[in-house]
Design a protein around this motif. Structure first.
Motif, PDB file in Angstrom:
ATOM      1  N   ALA A   1      32.637  25.017  44.480  1.00 56.78           N
ATOM      2  CA  ALA A   1      33.959  24.587  44.916  1.00 56.78           C
ATOM      3  C   ALA A   1      35.007  25.652  44.598  1.00 56.78           C
ATOM      4  O   ALA A   1      35.921  25.896  45.389  1.00 56.78           O
ATOM      5  N   GLN A   2      34.859  26.278  43.439  1.00 55.37           N
ATOM      6  CA  GLN A   2      35.825  27.300  43.052  1.00 55.37           C
ATOM      7  C   GLN A   2      35.748  28.505  43.985  1.00 55.37           C
ATOM      8  O   GLN A   2      36.779  29.067  44.376  1.00 55.37           O
ATOM      9  N   LYS A   3      34.511  28.881  44.383  1.00 57.39           N
ATOM     10  CA  LYS A   3      34.345  30.004  45.308  1.00 57.39           C
ATOM     11  C   LYS A   3      35.001  29.696  46.649  1.00 57.39           C
ATOM     12  O   LYS A   3      35.632  30.560  47.258  1.00 57.39           O
ATOM     13  N   GLN A   5      37.520  27.721  47.163  1.00 62.06           N
ATOM     14  CA  GLN A   5      38.970  27.774  46.998  1.00 62.06           C
ATOM     15  C   GLN A   5      39.473  29.215  46.992  1.00 62.06           C
ATOM     16  O   GLN A   5      40.501  29.535  47.609  1.00 62.06           O
ATOM     17  N   LEU A   6      38.733  30.092  46.294  1.00 60.00           N
ATOM     18  CA  LEU A   6      39.119  31.506  46.248  1.00 60.00           C
ATOM     19  C   LEU A   6      39.034  32.135  47.637  1.00 60.00           C
ATOM     20  O   LEU A   6      39.904  32.920  48.035  1.00 60.00           O
ATOM     21  N   TYR A   7      37.968  31.772  48.381  1.00 61.60           N
ATOM     22  CA  TYR A   7      37.815  32.303  49.741  1.00 61.60           C
ATOM     23  C   TYR A   7      38.958  31.825  50.631  1.00 61.60           C
ATOM     24  O   TYR A   7      39.541  32.612  51.388  1.00 61.60           O
TER      25      TYR A   7
END
Length: 348
Positions: A1-3, A5-7
């Motif tokens: 999920a964090q990846k 969001q960063l993308y």
């Protein structure tokens, strides 16, 4: 999920900068980072085009070459992420087409790609584009396709490439349009004068090729050699469809060539006997094998069109057998029985 969001944050920032037409070094670096994560974002490739076009097309040759080198390195990293990325291949063409870097190196690189993945149609498309860009001879490309086929008969792209190259190699022969004009030129008009030859090939009994080299009639001896080449593929892997598609093209080209002379037609009739025997030999091992069955039915119909061979009953029984063993394509086989499919004579 964090990846994710960063993308999403990176993509949003890059698209915002593109809307604002910010082509500074930082913006283009962010775009490059995004493309390495996801090479399929066409808009971001276009963003980079807008940002570097003035450098590539400017008067400073050294700066243009440095820029082109960096852009090719970026596309190479993107292709390592996804070697079948349409957007990346198109961007690479956009850069290479300016001929700022040695095109020979591109041929070497795409050669390595096709050694590793010989059926990558993006690589084959790029290879054909490069060959056109630097005017490689069709003879040399024909030899290249032969080498790739010998490495792996199951290479649809290599077989398909030959359908474009062979007519080019033999472009000095009469075109289909010329043959048709000769055939129609002898007709007599209603007023007793010679009818004016038409510029199209409709109704002249000559089958057209499609794509590059369209309209070229290939000599029969060349086509007979190709029939021998593709036969090796059938006995290696009779269920692989790539060689059978090429075989179908060859039969159409043979029909066109047979219109050139009585000798060519005689050669075709003899060849069809051999091709039907080949199909029957394959069917002795695998009686329900689709491709030998379908090709045999078509050959039987061609023989009847040319005035020899068995009655159409055998071909029609073969289509009925195919409809049972290959039910997903039963509609096509019913069309063949009714005469609506290509290379088919209506039942009598």
């Amino acid at each position: 999920a964090q990846k994710a969001q960063l993308y999403a944050a990176l993509a949003g920032e890059v698209l915002t900068r593109r809307t604002a037409r910010r082509y500074d070094t930082e913006s283009l670096a962010l775009a490059a980072k995004l493309l390495e994560l996801n090479p399929e974002v066409y808009t971001v490739w276009n963003f980079r085009k807008e940002g570097i076009a003035s450098v590539l097309d400017g008067g400073d040759v050294e700066a243009a070459r440095d820029c082109a080198k960096q852009e090719l390195e970026l596309t190479q990293r993107a292709l390592m992420k996804n070697p079948k990325s349409y957007a990346t291949w198109q961007h690479r063409k956009w850069v290479v087409g300016r001929k700022l870097m040695p095109v020979e190196r591109e041929l070497e690189l795409v050669g390595k790609l096709l050694d590793a993945d010989e059926r990558n149609f993006h690589g084959w498309g790029y290879r054909r584009w490069l060959a056109s860009l630097v005017a490689l001879s069709p003879e040399s490309e024909l030899e290249y396709s032969h080498q790739k086929i010998e490495q792996n008969f199951s290479n649809y792209s290599a077989w398909h490439y030959r359908t474009a190259l062979i007519p080019k190699v033999h472009a000095g022969h009469k075109t289909l349009d010329q043959l048709c004009q000769e055939a129609k030129g002898s007709a007599i008009g209603e007023d007793g004068s010679a009818a004016k030859p038409e510029s199209n090939t409709a109704g002249c009994g000559v089958q057209q090729h499609e794509g590059e080299g369209a309209g070229v009639v290939v000599p029969m001896w060349v086509l007979l050699q190709e029939l021998q080449l593709v036969k090796q593929a059938f006995f290696t892997e009779p269920e692989d469809q790539s060689g059978w598609f090429y075989h179908r093209w060859l039969l159409g080209a043979c029909l066109a060539s047979a219109n050139q002379s009585t000798a060519a037609k005689t050669s075709l009739l003899e060849a069809l006997e051999g091709e039907s025997s080949m199909c029957r030999e394959l069917l002795e091992e695998e009686p329900d094998s689709k491709w030998p069955l379908l090709t045999l039915a078509r050959i039987l119909e061609l023989q009847r069109q040319l005035g020899i061979g068995e009655s159409l009953a055998t071909a029609h029984e073969t289509y009925k057998q195919l409809a049972e063993t290959d039910p997903m394509r039963a509609g096509y086989y019913r069309d063949a029985l009714s005469g609506a499919a290509r290379v088919t004579i209506p039942p009598t």
